[in-house]
Enzyme design. Structure first.
Site, PDB file in Angstrom:
ATOM      1  N   ASN A   9       0.867  -1.182   0.000  1.00 26.20           N
ATOM      2  CA  ASN A   9       0.000   0.000   0.000  1.00 26.20           C
ATOM      3  C   ASN A   9       0.906   1.235   0.000  1.00 26.20           C
ATOM      4  O   ASN A   9       1.535   1.538   1.005  1.00 26.20           O
ATOM      5  CB  ASN A   9      -0.890  -0.022   1.257  1.00 26.20           C
ATOM      6  N   LYS A  11       0.028   4.311  -0.209  1.00 27.65           N
ATOM      7  CA  LYS A  11      -0.615   5.502   0.382  1.00 27.65           C
ATOM      8  C   LYS A  11      -0.372   6.719  -0.512  1.00 27.65           C
ATOM      9  O   LYS A  11      -0.440   6.584  -1.735  1.00 27.65           O
ATOM     10  CB  LYS A  11      -0.108   5.731   1.814  1.00 27.65           C
ATOM     11  N   HIS A  97      -9.437   1.084   5.136  1.00 29.67           N
ATOM     12  CA  HIS A  97      -8.119   1.226   5.772  1.00 29.67           C
ATOM     13  C   HIS A  97      -8.257   2.143   6.989  1.00 29.67           C
ATOM     14  O   HIS A  97      -9.050   3.084   6.980  1.00 29.67           O
ATOM     15  CB  HIS A  97      -7.116   1.814   4.760  1.00 29.67           C
ATOM     16  N   GLU A  99      -6.619   4.522   8.045  1.00 32.78           N
ATOM     17  CA  GLU A  99      -6.441   5.964   7.785  1.00 32.78           C
ATOM     18  C   GLU A  99      -7.713   6.554   7.187  1.00 32.78           C
ATOM     19  O   GLU A  99      -8.042   7.722   7.419  1.00 32.78           O
ATOM     20  CB  GLU A  99      -5.218   6.180   6.883  1.00 32.78           C
ATOM     21  N   GLU A 169      -5.279  -5.209  10.654  1.00 31.39           N
ATOM     22  CA  GLU A 169      -4.234  -4.208  10.839  1.00 31.39           C
ATOM     23  C   GLU A 169      -4.465  -3.466  12.150  1.00 31.39           C
ATOM     24  O   GLU A 169      -5.256  -2.501  12.192  1.00 31.39           O
ATOM     25  CB  GLU A 169      -4.264  -3.196   9.689  1.00 31.39           C
ATOM     26  N   GLY A 175       2.564   1.922  10.619  1.00 34.48           N
ATOM     27  CA  GLY A 175       3.495   3.035  10.433  1.00 34.48           C
ATOM     28  C   GLY A 175       4.211   3.446  11.707  1.00 34.48           C
ATOM     29  O   GLY A 175       4.835   4.499  11.764  1.00 34.48           O
ATOM     30  N   SER A 215       3.548  -2.520  10.208  1.00 32.04           N
ATOM     31  CA  SER A 215       5.009  -2.507  10.330  1.00 32.04           C
ATOM     32  C   SER A 215       5.665  -3.855   9.979  1.00 32.04           C
ATOM     33  O   SER A 215       6.644  -4.266  10.619  1.00 32.04           O
ATOM     34  CB  SER A 215       5.431  -2.045  11.725  1.00 32.04           C
TER      35      SER A 215
HETATM   36  C1  PEP Z   1      -0.609  -0.110   5.851  1.00 27.65           C
HETATM   37  O1  PEP Z   1      -0.485   0.906   5.196  1.00 27.65           O
HETATM   38  O2  PEP Z   1      -1.645  -0.768   5.710  1.00 27.65           O
HETATM   39  C2  PEP Z   1       0.472  -0.520   6.747  1.00 27.65           C
HETATM   40  C3  PEP Z   1       0.347  -1.643   7.386  1.00 27.65           C
HETATM   41  O3  PEP Z   1       1.544   0.313   6.861  1.00 27.65           O
HETATM   42  P1  PEP Z   1       2.970  -0.053   7.551  1.00 27.65           P
HETATM   43  O4  PEP Z   1       3.431  -1.359   6.965  1.00 27.65           O
HETATM   44  O5  PEP Z   1       3.867   1.083   7.188  1.00 27.65           O
HETATM   45  O6  PEP Z   1       2.728  -0.165   9.010  1.00 27.65           O
END
Ligand code: PEP
Length: 257
Positions: A9, A11, A97, A99, A169, A175, A215
């Protein structure tokens, strides 16, 4: 058996010109690698969707949109609907997601409408669920995720969900550099699978791919992907560089396939 997926992803982190270069590198890597059935997906911004989808056509990977509108057509300035996404050649779409939930008002009922739009045009949705740090500390992680699942999937018949993928997630791990331990992740993935079994049946639960996101990087992927109910990863930061993403694909092939 559930599909095994390594999804990146991007973003709002990749400029279109850089995105096309990066997708070419990843597509070439996939073409030259025995993926053993592991699917590779990249979710670029809307601007790169058509060009990246053209690039990966006939290669061993696909592209996803990061979001779609809950509406079909109409006066919704700035929005992109599922038909438009499908017309680019993208095959998947991320929905819900964290975000989007946090910054753009994606409630469970909006997410339910977005899923309907995606499925109407034949896009494969990746439905994201996960609890905040506060909810985990308050021991609310299971009830939160169950509510997200039940409300997002409200009204769907089992046959409509054959192409559904879920990404667990935990918001506190996205992040942040902090990852759920393999045991915490496995417990939640199993909880999601068992919940799907109760909401539908065991066969849908077994066949639904459940990805872990938060992460993931080449150092922790082996242990995470090695868990029984983890079918792959949704990867943010580590998907932005060819070196780390290709390493994650390679780990995925050796552990998931
Ligand atoms: C994500 O954007 O869904 C995500 C898990 O980001 P990251 O791997 O940077 O934590």
């Amino acid at each position: 058996m559930a599909r095994k997926i390594i999804a990146g992803n991007w973003k709002m982190n990749v400029h279109p010109a850089a995105g096309v270069d990066l997708i070419k590198e990843i597509a070439t890597y996939c073409e030259n690698t025995e993926l053993k059935g592991v699917e590779v997906v990249i979710a670029p911004s809307f601007l790169e969707l058509a060009e990246t989808a053209q690039w990966v056509a006939d290669k061993k990977m696909s592209v996803a949109a990061q979001n779609c509108s809950e509406h079909n057509l109409g006066a919704f300035t700035g929005e992109v609907n599922a038909d438009m996404i499908q017309s680019t050649g993208a095959e998947l779409v991320l929905i819900g997601h964290s975000e989007r939930r946090q910054f753009f008002g994606d409630t469970n009922s909006v997410i339910n409408q977005k899923l309907k739009q995606a499925l109407r045009v034949g896009l494969f949705p990746i439905l994201c669920v996960g609890e905040t740090l506060e909810q985990r500390q308050g021991n609310q992680h299971e009830t939160t995720v169950l509510q997200q699942l039940e409300e997002a999937l409200a009204g769907f018949e089992m046959h409509e969900l054959e192409n559904l993928t879920i990404a667990y997630e935990p918001v506190w791990a996205i992040g942040t550099g902090e990852t759920a331990s393999p045991e915490q992740a496995q417990t939640m993935h199993n909880f999601i699978r068992v919940s799907l079994g109760k909401m539908y049946n065991a066969s849908l639960a077994d066949e639904t791919s459940i990805l872990y996101g938060g992460s993931v990087n080449p150092k922790n992927a082996n242990d995470l992907f090695g868990q029984e109910d983890i079918d792959g990863g949704l990867i943010g930061g580590a998907s932005l560089k060819f070196e780390s993403f290709s390493e994650l694909i390679s780990i995925g092939v050796s552990v998931l396939a």
